[in-house]
Design an enzyme around this catalytic site. Structure first.
Site, PDB file in Angstrom:
ATOM      1  N   GLU A  70       0.812  -1.218   0.000  1.00 14.62           N
ATOM      2  CA  GLU A  70       0.000   0.000   0.000  1.00 14.62           C
ATOM      3  C   GLU A  70       0.846   1.268   0.000  1.00 14.62           C
ATOM      4  OE1 GLU A  70      -3.250   0.140  -0.169  1.00 14.62           O
ATOM      5  OE2 GLU A  70      -3.850  -1.921   0.218  1.00 14.62           O
ATOM      6  N   ASP A  88      -9.496   7.703  -7.746  1.00 18.29           N
ATOM      7  CA  ASP A  88     -10.163   6.434  -8.040  1.00 18.29           C
ATOM      8  C   ASP A  88     -11.665   6.481  -7.810  1.00 18.29           C
ATOM      9  OD1 ASP A  88     -10.244   6.544  -5.290  1.00 18.29           O
ATOM     10  OD2 ASP A  88      -9.480   4.511  -4.967  1.00 18.29           O
ATOM     11  N   THR A  93      -8.344   9.231   0.351  1.00 19.85           N
ATOM     12  CA  THR A  93      -7.863   7.976   0.914  1.00 19.85           C
ATOM     13  C   THR A  93      -6.839   8.334   1.972  1.00 19.85           C
ATOM     14  OG1 THR A  93      -8.210   6.719  -1.127  1.00 19.85           O
ATOM     15  CG2 THR A  93      -6.596   5.852   0.425  1.00 19.85           C
TER      16      THR A  93
END
Length: 285
Positions: A70, A88, A93
């Site tokens: 990640e 996305d 995020t």
């Protein structure tokens, strides 16, 4: 969840309804850890001869493995302050597990933090987080939300909230399902990594449906199957799911990491471990 510096964040459509419910569904799995999950008997619970992924040392390994994929780093604790929009369709995020403003898990996290520490620097964003849930919008969050997130990340109470939400929604359900299926530490980690990326719900690429796809061709140990054969079937299904979305289409976190451990027969996820993700090499001694 995926991060922009490692996986191509090609434009994607905003998260659909299944994304909104994934935390509710996954949390429900964790709550049923003492009984059958997804219709599988606990009769085949993994042997207690070796520690499971919930052993503190094994859990630390799991955090580092996920962070290598990640965040391109084994220093997972440095990610409490991470926040960006990777394009996305899921909004911001952030944090150690990729909590998203568009999928509900960031909202749950900030609500938990506010419950534990009223008036914290992020509490004022709760109305905006409720409004943008299910979209990629930043309305009510910009321009200062990223700055305030990083400020909150210095607070041990917020760090603990991230840890607790990670465990409640992702880690604990994955380990519980893995043990129910008779899987050892590696299999439990394979489940955890899948839930981290895909969440759970009714969509074809969710964790539960990846597992169902695997069950068409192999049985887990709890159902009398061979552990290695089943895990290969699960990883085949996982790779299929990853390739359904451009942002997840690089499958090296499976091909040059999890399959490496599996081919070596390291079902207990013992160190030393050597693997690659996106071409970068990692080692845990």
């Amino acid at each position: 969840m995926v991060y922009a510096d490692r996986e191509a964040a090609a434009p994607a459509s905003p998260a659909g309804p299944f994304r909104l419910s994934r935390r509710t569904v996954v949390a429900a799995l964790g709550a049923v850890a003492s009984g059958a999950l997804l219709g599988v008997s606990r009769a085949g619970t993994a042997s207690a001869a070796a520690p499971g992924l919930d052993d503190p040392a094994k859990k630390e390994i799991a955090m580092k493995l996920v962070s290598s994929a990640e965040n391109s780093s084994l220093d997972w604790k440095a990610q409490y302050q991470y926040i960006e929009d990777i394009g996305d369709g899921r909004g911001y995020t952030a944090g150690i597990i990729g909590f998203c403003s568009g999928t509900g898990d960031m909202l749950d996290l900030v609500q938990l933090y506010a419950d534990r520490k009223p008036g914290n620097v992020l509490a004022k964003y709760l109305p905006a987080l409720r409004k943008v849930n299910g979209t990629d919008s930043h309305e009510g969050l910009d321009p200062n939300y990223p700055r305030d997130w990083r400020k909150a990340a210095q607070d041990t109470a917020f760090q603990q909230a991230q840890n607790d939400e990670r465990d409640r929604v992702y880690f604990n359900p994955a380990v519980a399902q893995g043990k129910t299926d008779g899987l050892r530490a590696l299999g439990q980690f394979i489940y955890y990594d899948a839930i981290v990326m895909h969440g759970d719900g009714d969509d074809p690429t969710s964790f539960r449906n990846i597992r169902k796809r695997a069950l068409r061709s192999a049985k887990p140990p709890a159902q009398g199957g061979d552990e290695t054969t089943y895990l290969n079937a699960f990883l085949d299904a996982r790779v299929w799911a990853m390739k359904q979305e451009e942002a997840h289409s690089d499958t090296s976190r499976v091909d040059t990491a999890q399959r490496v451990f599996l081919r070596k027969g390291n079902l207990d996820l013992n160190t030393p471990l050597d693997w690659k993700v996106y071409g970068d090499s990692y080692h845990i001694g």
